[in-house]
Scaffold this motif. Structure first.
Motif, PDB file in Angstrom:
ATOM      1  N   HIS A 181       0.841  -1.195   0.000  1.00  0.00           N
ATOM      2  CA  HIS A 181       0.000   0.000   0.000  1.00  0.00           C
ATOM      3  C   HIS A 181       0.880   1.250   0.000  1.00  0.00           C
ATOM      4  O   HIS A 181       1.436   1.637   1.031  1.00  0.00           O
ATOM      5  CB  HIS A 181      -0.916  -0.025   1.236  1.00  0.00           C
ATOM      6  CG  HIS A 181      -1.891   1.095   1.293  1.00  0.00           C
ATOM      7  ND1 HIS A 181      -2.411   1.578   2.484  1.00  0.00           N
ATOM      8  CD2 HIS A 181      -2.455   1.835   0.307  1.00  0.00           C
ATOM      9  CE1 HIS A 181      -3.248   2.563   2.229  1.00  0.00           C
ATOM     10  NE2 HIS A 181      -3.286   2.741   0.917  1.00  0.00           N
ATOM     11  N   GLU A 184      -2.902   6.738  -1.369  1.00  0.00           N
ATOM     12  CA  GLU A 184      -4.239   6.796  -0.773  1.00  0.00           C
ATOM     13  C   GLU A 184      -5.188   5.853  -1.493  1.00  0.00           C
ATOM     14  O   GLU A 184      -5.203   5.768  -2.727  1.00  0.00           O
ATOM     15  CB  GLU A 184      -4.776   8.223  -0.836  1.00  0.00           C
ATOM     16  CG  GLU A 184      -6.145   8.356  -0.184  1.00  0.00           C
ATOM     17  CD  GLU A 184      -6.668   9.786  -0.209  1.00  0.00           C
ATOM     18  OE1 GLU A 184      -7.890   9.961  -0.297  1.00  0.00           O
ATOM     19  OE2 GLU A 184      -5.828  10.712  -0.166  1.00  0.00           O
ATOM     20  N   ILE A 188      -8.052   6.013   2.683  1.00  0.00           N
ATOM     21  CA  ILE A 188      -7.077   5.469   3.633  1.00  0.00           C
ATOM     22  C   ILE A 188      -5.686   5.937   3.227  1.00  0.00           C
ATOM     23  O   ILE A 188      -5.239   5.678   2.106  1.00  0.00           O
ATOM     24  CB  ILE A 188      -7.132   3.926   3.649  1.00  0.00           C
ATOM     25  CG1 ILE A 188      -8.550   3.445   3.973  1.00  0.00           C
ATOM     26  CG2 ILE A 188      -6.137   3.368   4.659  1.00  0.00           C
ATOM     27  CD1 ILE A 188      -8.718   1.942   3.825  1.00  0.00           C
ATOM     28  N   THR A 191      -0.178   3.142   4.094  1.00  0.00           N
ATOM     29  CA  THR A 191       0.252   2.464   5.316  1.00  0.00           C
ATOM     30  C   THR A 191       1.581   1.739   5.143  1.00  0.00           C
ATOM     31  O   THR A 191       2.218   1.380   6.130  1.00  0.00           O
ATOM     32  CB  THR A 191      -0.800   1.427   5.748  1.00  0.00           C
ATOM     33  OG1 THR A 191      -0.905   0.416   4.732  1.00  0.00           O
ATOM     34  CG2 THR A 191      -2.160   2.077   5.959  1.00  0.00           C
ATOM     35  N   ARG A 193       1.797  -1.184   4.248  1.00  0.00           N
ATOM     36  CA  ARG A 193       1.564  -2.583   4.588  1.00  0.00           C
ATOM     37  C   ARG A 193       1.569  -3.464   3.340  1.00  0.00           C
ATOM     38  O   ARG A 193       1.125  -3.038   2.269  1.00  0.00           O
ATOM     39  CB  ARG A 193       0.221  -2.746   5.302  1.00  0.00           C
ATOM     40  CG  ARG A 193       0.141  -2.061   6.660  1.00  0.00           C
ATOM     41  CD  ARG A 193      -1.197  -2.324   7.325  1.00  0.00           C
ATOM     42  NE  ARG A 193      -1.303  -1.670   8.619  1.00  0.00           N
ATOM     43  CZ  ARG A 193      -2.353  -1.776   9.434  1.00  0.00           C
ATOM     44  NH1 ARG A 193      -3.386  -2.524   9.064  1.00  0.00           N
ATOM     45  NH2 ARG A 193      -2.367  -1.135  10.586  1.00  0.00           N
ATOM     46  N   LEU A 227      -5.733  -3.341   5.828  1.00  0.00           N
ATOM     47  CA  LEU A 227      -5.311  -1.938   5.805  1.00  0.00           C
ATOM     48  C   LEU A 227      -5.652  -1.209   7.099  1.00  0.00           C
ATOM     49  O   LEU A 227      -5.308  -0.028   7.255  1.00  0.00           O
ATOM     50  CB  LEU A 227      -5.980  -1.220   4.627  1.00  0.00           C
ATOM     51  CG  LEU A 227      -5.544  -1.673   3.230  1.00  0.00           C
ATOM     52  CD1 LEU A 227      -6.364  -0.975   2.159  1.00  0.00           C
ATOM     53  CD2 LEU A 227      -4.056  -1.417   3.013  1.00  0.00           C
ATOM     54  N   GLY A 228      -6.328  -1.911   8.025  1.00  0.00           N
ATOM     55  CA  GLY A 228      -6.666  -1.304   9.307  1.00  0.00           C
ATOM     56  C   GLY A 228      -7.935  -0.503   9.300  1.00  0.00           C
ATOM     57  O   GLY A 228      -8.261   0.157  10.300  1.00  0.00           O
TER      58      GLY A 228
END
Length: 235
Positions: A181, A184, A188, A191, A193, A227-228
């Motif tokens: 990732h 945006e 989001i 990150t 991640r 992604l949380g």
């Protein structure tokens, strides 16, 4: 440009010929450039055998004669035939068969480095893309490319096509997706991640050989969790 070689011969020893071809495939292993081989028997003349061998291009086909296994199989083929085989070299100028290779090329193109290619050789100008994540269908090549650019801007990713099945004008691909990732995505912030996702895509191909309709199914919920985005809901 796709290249096809036709090999015609006369033989009453088809079983032996098939065993010879099996041995060739086994011995040559991954060195063969051929992508598809088909052997047919003339219904009106059982001794008339035609083999059709497809290659990605003429240049790739010319790799085969240089293999020692090719020379051996040719000598074996001649020994099984009543007369010398006849070879016909064909440059394919039209191919309306919807092949699994087109699906794999589609996913490879989506992950190509640099600017996203035009995709007009794969996707029809009026293509409809159905995705349950979107409130409405994405219609038209320009809109579809914008959606793909959004994914490319948000992630560095690669597809692995696990299975590709075709029938008539339809094809279905089961794929896995690995990504990092970087930008945006749906509000989001990046990150960094590493995330994964699995899914399937169904394709419909028009008479001109381009995709006219796409249906996507993927584990979007699993992606958002990685992604949380669901952390607050889980607390």
């Amino acid at each position: 440009m796709t290249f096809v070689q036709l090999i015609e011969c006369r033989t009453s020893r088809l079983d032996e010929m098939n065993r010879l071809l099996d041995t060739w495939v086994e011995q040559a292993g991954g060195k063969r450039a051929a992508t598809h081989t088909l052997v047919g028997k003339d219904r009106s003349d059982g001794a008339h055998i035609v083999e059709m061998v497809e290659f990605p291009s003429y240049e790739e086909a010319m790799r085969n004669p240089n293999l020692p296994e090719t020379d051996a199989v040719f000598r074996g083929l001649v020994a099984l035939c009543d007369e010398l085989p006849v070879f016909t070299d064909l440059e394919v100028v039209r191919d309306e068969q919807f092949a699994a290779s087109a699906v794999r090329r589609f996913f490879d193109t989506l992950t190509a480095a640099g600017e996203l290619p035009p995709l007009n050789d794969l996707i029809d100008e009026d293509c409809h893309s159905h995705d349950p994540v979107n409130a409405q269908d994405t219609i038209g090549l320009d809109a579809i490319r914008r959606e793909y650019r959004m994914w490319r801007d948000a992630f560095d990713f690669a597809f692995t096509v696990e299975d590709a099945i075709t029938q008539d004008d339809r094809a279905c691909a089961r794929w896995s997706w690995d990504a990092v990732h970087r930008g945006e995505f749906l509000g989001i912030a990046p990150t960094g991640r590493r995330v994964t996702m699995t899914g399937t895509t169904l394709f419909r191909c028009g008479p001109h050989g381009k995709f006219t309709e796409l249906w996507w199914q993927r584990d979007q919920l699993g992606l958002m969790q990685q992604l949380g985005a669901l952390d607050e809901l889980e607390n």
